[in-house]
Every structure is written in structure tokens, then in C-alpha cells.
Motif scaffolding. Structure first.
Motif, PDB file in Angstrom:
ATOM      1  N   LYS A  34     -36.255 -17.102  34.193  1.00  0.00           N
ATOM      2  CA  LYS A  34     -35.876 -17.510  32.837  1.00  0.00           C
ATOM      3  C   LYS A  34     -36.741 -18.672  32.333  1.00  0.00           C
ATOM      4  O   LYS A  34     -37.050 -18.748  31.138  1.00  0.00           O
ATOM      5  CB  LYS A  34     -34.398 -17.898  32.807  1.00  0.00           C
ATOM      6  CG  LYS A  34     -33.449 -16.750  33.142  1.00  0.00           C
ATOM      7  CD  LYS A  34     -33.493 -15.620  32.116  1.00  0.00           C
ATOM      8  CE  LYS A  34     -32.717 -15.925  30.887  1.00  0.00           C
ATOM      9  NZ  LYS A  34     -32.550 -14.761  29.988  1.00  0.00           N
ATOM     10  N   ASN A  80     -39.624 -18.880  28.916  1.00  0.00           N
ATOM     11  CA  ASN A  80     -39.531 -19.934  27.902  1.00  0.00           C
ATOM     12  C   ASN A  80     -40.656 -20.944  28.103  1.00  0.00           C
ATOM     13  O   ASN A  80     -40.423 -22.129  28.377  1.00  0.00           O
ATOM     14  CB  ASN A  80     -38.168 -20.625  27.993  1.00  0.00           C
ATOM     15  CG  ASN A  80     -37.029 -19.734  27.540  1.00  0.00           C
ATOM     16  OD1 ASN A  80     -36.738 -19.643  26.354  1.00  0.00           O
ATOM     17  ND2 ASN A  80     -36.395 -19.051  28.487  1.00  0.00           N
ATOM     18  N   THR A  81     -41.882 -20.466  27.954  1.00  0.00           N
ATOM     19  CA  THR A  81     -43.042 -21.327  28.180  1.00  0.00           C
ATOM     20  C   THR A  81     -43.190 -22.404  27.115  1.00  0.00           C
ATOM     21  O   THR A  81     -43.942 -23.360  27.308  1.00  0.00           O
ATOM     22  CB  THR A  81     -44.331 -20.481  28.222  1.00  0.00           C
ATOM     23  OG1 THR A  81     -44.410 -19.666  27.043  1.00  0.00           O
ATOM     24  CG2 THR A  81     -44.333 -19.576  29.453  1.00  0.00           C
ATOM     25  N   ASP A  82     -42.474 -22.284  26.005  1.00  0.00           N
ATOM     26  CA  ASP A  82     -42.488 -23.351  25.009  1.00  0.00           C
ATOM     27  C   ASP A  82     -41.730 -24.582  25.498  1.00  0.00           C
ATOM     28  O   ASP A  82     -41.921 -25.688  24.984  1.00  0.00           O
ATOM     29  CB  ASP A  82     -41.881 -22.863  23.688  1.00  0.00           C
ATOM     30  CG  ASP A  82     -40.459 -22.347  23.852  1.00  0.00           C
ATOM     31  OD1 ASP A  82     -40.170 -21.727  24.898  1.00  0.00           O
ATOM     32  OD2 ASP A  82     -39.646 -22.535  22.936  1.00  0.00           O
ATOM     33  N   ALA A  90     -33.562 -27.344  30.492  1.00  0.00           N
ATOM     34  CA  ALA A  90     -34.107 -27.427  29.129  1.00  0.00           C
ATOM     35  C   ALA A  90     -33.489 -28.585  28.360  1.00  0.00           C
ATOM     36  O   ALA A  90     -34.185 -29.300  27.614  1.00  0.00           O
ATOM     37  CB  ALA A  90     -33.872 -26.107  28.393  1.00  0.00           C
ATOM     38  N   MET A 118     -27.582 -22.178  23.530  1.00  0.00           N
ATOM     39  CA  MET A 118     -28.572 -21.560  24.404  1.00  0.00           C
ATOM     40  C   MET A 118     -27.954 -20.459  25.281  1.00  0.00           C
ATOM     41  O   MET A 118     -28.633 -19.490  25.623  1.00  0.00           O
ATOM     42  CB  MET A 118     -29.268 -22.609  25.270  1.00  0.00           C
ATOM     43  CG  MET A 118     -30.277 -23.460  24.517  1.00  0.00           C
ATOM     44  SD  MET A 118     -31.372 -24.426  25.613  1.00  0.00           S
ATOM     45  CE  MET A 118     -32.440 -23.130  26.287  1.00  0.00           C
ATOM     46  N   HIS A 126     -29.770 -16.792  25.531  1.00  0.00           N
ATOM     47  CA  HIS A 126     -30.505 -16.515  26.766  1.00  0.00           C
ATOM     48  C   HIS A 126     -29.726 -15.674  27.779  1.00  0.00           C
ATOM     49  O   HIS A 126     -29.933 -15.800  28.977  1.00  0.00           O
ATOM     50  CB  HIS A 126     -30.975 -17.828  27.398  1.00  0.00           C
ATOM     51  CG  HIS A 126     -31.963 -18.562  26.539  1.00  0.00           C
ATOM     52  ND1 HIS A 126     -33.302 -18.222  26.491  1.00  0.00           N
ATOM     53  CD2 HIS A 126     -31.791 -19.594  25.668  1.00  0.00           C
ATOM     54  CE1 HIS A 126     -33.920 -19.031  25.638  1.00  0.00           C
ATOM     55  NE2 HIS A 126     -33.032 -19.868  25.131  1.00  0.00           N
TER      56      HIS A 126
END
Length: 403
Positions: free
Chosen positions: A19, A23-25, A358, A384, A388
């Protein structure tokens, strides 16, 4: 974007790392370490195949603080995500303090030689983390974790106070095995065989393990027997909701699970004290865990749903009197496996570990010291969950539970 170091390579870790890679941002660099590097490499290969993201892997004994400090300094992460065994919480926290990095876990510390789940060992680190300007977030899994967030969301949006609270954890999945645990066998069996404890009238009341059974009809699962147990979030929920008159934790188990567990207890295989065998000391439960199916291997064969949530009764925020709300998530084993290669029990813990991470690396949650989930704003975490893979629902019930 932030660099993170994840410790542990079981099913929960696999879900969390997958996961994060999606979510590389938020997570620019993912590093993964465990005692068995080949397990890390297998997760990294799956992540690469599914997302195209590279994960760096390492071998580490998380109980060796100097080695952990060296690895943290080598990687230079913004956050260390502890998804290893609960016995390893304190040495990893020690390493984070020495290396000057934030910390997150999903389960509280327990000593190896006693099935005792308490926050006191980790709460004792409060001053050290606060004085170092570091944050240690405890229990960012589902239970503990999401169940605490569910409770505090109800208290923020529906209830002025909470008088009674019941946490209901149902796994309606079928993995086709005669006997297997849904998460780490050693931890699972230690939890189940420990005496039950619940909060009532300002103190914990202890009762025999598996001594109280109630049938409950779970949506998307059906009627299941659930047993009252102790779980660590009861301690933190009671601390941060002092008005609680009663708080209980329930988990479902099938008849076959109970039958096998009873036999294993009767023959001494769930013992956690050393036994001499062929001139060597072995721990029967650790040996049993070694021969049981690994939870991370059950994803492909597990079918059905989990249903985990809380039922809370208290004074309504709108002044309309006492009300009862039920807030829960239903998760499909098949959907979890399709997305991450893991079954839903790992998924429901691994996703909240990613979300808690996060919250920390983005600064959405930022507080120095040792922090429990109940102390933070539930709203961004709840958002979230919906985004997700763990959508939630809330409904009002006719009245308090009658079990």
C-alpha cells in the motif's frame, strides 16, 4: 514525500509495503528489514511486479539495538514502522531514540515469558520521546487502531460521552485448513489462552479464558459465536474515555478452532515456559508456531469476509438522550488477496499501518511523546480508510446491546 523503514516481513508488513508503494506521493522511498532477508526479498519482488516500485531490503535482528541504530542511520528514514513481533517493541523504540527518528507500531509490547498485554512499558517512554522532539504512535492496526479511531469518531460526531463500548472482531473467512491462525500463531494463541479481562466500574475484571460466548449475526458473514477476550485497546480506551462504565472485546472462533486449541492446551503445546527436549530448551508454543501454516500463505485459499467494528452507547451530542451506534468495516478476503497477495486479516492491519504512517510523515498528526490513537483527530484517518480499501459504515441501533 518521505523515506520510511519497515521492520518485519509477515503478512501485515507485506500489505503495508504494497500500500505504501501504491502511494508514492506520500512514500518516496521504502526500505524493508527483517531477521530473514529472503522474506523481505519476496515482498519486494511482489511489490515490483504489482506496482513497479523498488523496495530496498536488509537483514536485521530487531532486538539488537546497536545493529538497529546502524541500519536507521544508514537508511536515514523519516519514520520507522515496527511490524515485527510485540516482544521487539522496546528495543526498536530504544533504537529510534538513539538514532533520532519517529516510531510507529501496531501492537503493544509484551514480555516473552508472560502473556501480559499492557501499555505501561511503552508509556514509560513518554518523557524520553517528548524531550527528544520525537513521536511514537502506538497501535496503528485495526484492533488496536481503527477500533480506537472508530470510537473517537463517534465521540466527536455522534456521542457526547460513551457509557458502554463493545468491540466486535469477526473473521468469517474459510482457509480450508484443519487448524491455522489468522495472524502470527504465537501471538494469536497467547492472546486467546490468556484470561479474559474487561473494563467495568473503574477497574478491570478478570474471567477465565473463553469463558463467555455469545452468538451475533454479522453482516456479510452470518451468525457466529464470539468470545469475550482481553485486548490492549481496552486499556487505552479506558484511559482516554474516563466516563466509560463498561468496555469489552469480542472475537469470533469456529468450533473446529476451539476443539483443536483445547487439545493443544491439554497436551501442553501452548506453554510459553521452556521444556527440555533432547538436551535443549524449547518453548512448546514456538515449536507449534513453526509447524502451523504461516498466515501469509493462506491468502490464496481464504474465502469470505471479515467484519470488525464497535458498538457504543452514550449521551447523544444533539441532546436527544441516550443513543447507540454501530460503526464497522467489512473486508473481502478475495479482494484483499487480489490487490496485495494477502488475506483480509493481514490487510485490515496493514492498511491502517500505512495510513498511520501517512498521518505522521505528512505532518497531519504531529505531537511529541508516546501517543495512542485515541489522542489524535480521527477525521483524516477515517477519510483515508474510505480511500484505501477499508470503507466504513455507521448506523443507529434501537438500543444498547443485550449481551
Amino acid at each position: 514525500m518521505a523515506k520510511v523503514l519497515v521492520i518485519g516481513a509477515g503478512g501485515v508488513s507485506s500489505v503495508c509495503v504494497h500500500k505504501m508503494a501504491m502511494n508514492t506521493d506520500i512514500f518516496s522511498d521504502i526500505h524493508l528489514a527483517s531477521r530473514t532477508k529472503s522474506k523481505c526479498d519476496a515482498i519486494a519482488a511482489s511489490v515490483k511486479e504489482r506496482t513497479g516500485v523498488d523496495v530496498s531490503t536488509y537483514e536485521i535482528d530487531a532486538e539488537e539495538v546497536p545493529a538497529m541504530v546502524n541500519l536507521i542511520r544508514k537508511v536515514e528514514p523519516k519514520l520507522v514502522v515496527n511490524l515485527a513481533l510485540p516482544y521487539q517493541d522496546l528495543p526498536i523504540m530504544d533504537a529510534c531514540l538513539e538514532a533520532g527518528v519517529d516510531y510507529l507500531d501496531t501492537a503493544n509490547y509484551e514480555p516473552k515469558d508472560e502473556a501480559k498485554f499492557e501499555y505501561k512499558w511503552q508509556w514509560a517512554y513518554q518523557d524520553r520521546f517528548r524531550d527528544a522532539g520525537l513521536m511514537a504512535l502506538l497501535g496503528s492496526g485495526f484492533d488496536p487502531g481503527v477500533t480506537s479511531i472508530f470510537t473517537m469518531w463517534l465521540k466527536k460526531h455522534k456521542l457526547k460521552t460513551i457509557r458502554q463500548l463493545d468491540i466486535l472482531d469477526c473473521n468469517g473467512g474459510d482457509h480450508g485448513q484443519a487448524f491455522a491462525t489468522n495472524f502470527n500463531p504465537e501471538i494469536n494463541i497467547r492472546e486467546v489462552t490468556a484470561p479474559a479481562r474487561h473494563w467495568e466500574d473503574g477497574e478491570f475484571v478478570e474471567t477465565p479464558a473463553m469463558g463467555k460466548k455469545v452468538e451475533f449475526d454479522f453482516e456479510a458473514v452470518g451468525p457466529k459465536n464470539m468470545y469475550m477476550m482481553y485486548h490492549e485497546e481496552l486499556e487505552s480506551l479506558a484511559k482516554f474515555n474516563p466516563e466509560l462504565e463498561r468496555a469489552r472485546f469480542w472475537m469470533t472462533f469456529g468450533d473446529e478452532y476451539i476443539k483443536h486449541l483445547t487439545v493443544l492446551q491439554n497436551v501442553g503445546m501452548t506453554r510459553i515456559d521452556p521444556v527440555k527436549y533432547q538436551g535443549k530448551d524449547i518453548i512448546p508454543l514456538q515449536f507449534l508456531a513453526a509447524v502451523l501454516p504461516k498466515p501469509e500463505t493462506l491468502g490464496e485459499t481464504t474465502k469470505g469476509n471479515t467484519n470488525i467494528g464497535v458498538i457504543a452507547t452514550g449521551e447523544a451530542l444533539d441532546g436527544s438522550g441516550e443513543k447507540t451506534f454501530y460503526i464497522n468495516n467489512i473486508c473481502s478476503h478475495e479482494a484483499a488477496y487480489e490487490e496485495t497477495g494477502n488475506q483480509a486479516v493481514s490487510y485490515t492491519t496493514g492498511v491502517p499501518a500505512m495510513i498511520g504512517s501517512a498521518m505522521m510523515v505528512t505532518g497531519t498528526w504531529d505531537e511529541d511523546g508516546v501517543i495512542n490513537m485515541e489522542q489524535m483527530d480521527p477525521d483524516p484517518f477515517m477519510d483515508m480508510l474510505n480511500d484505501h480499501g477499508l470503507p466504513w459504515q455507521v448506523k443507529e441501533l434501537d438500543g444498547p446491546v443485550d449481551f
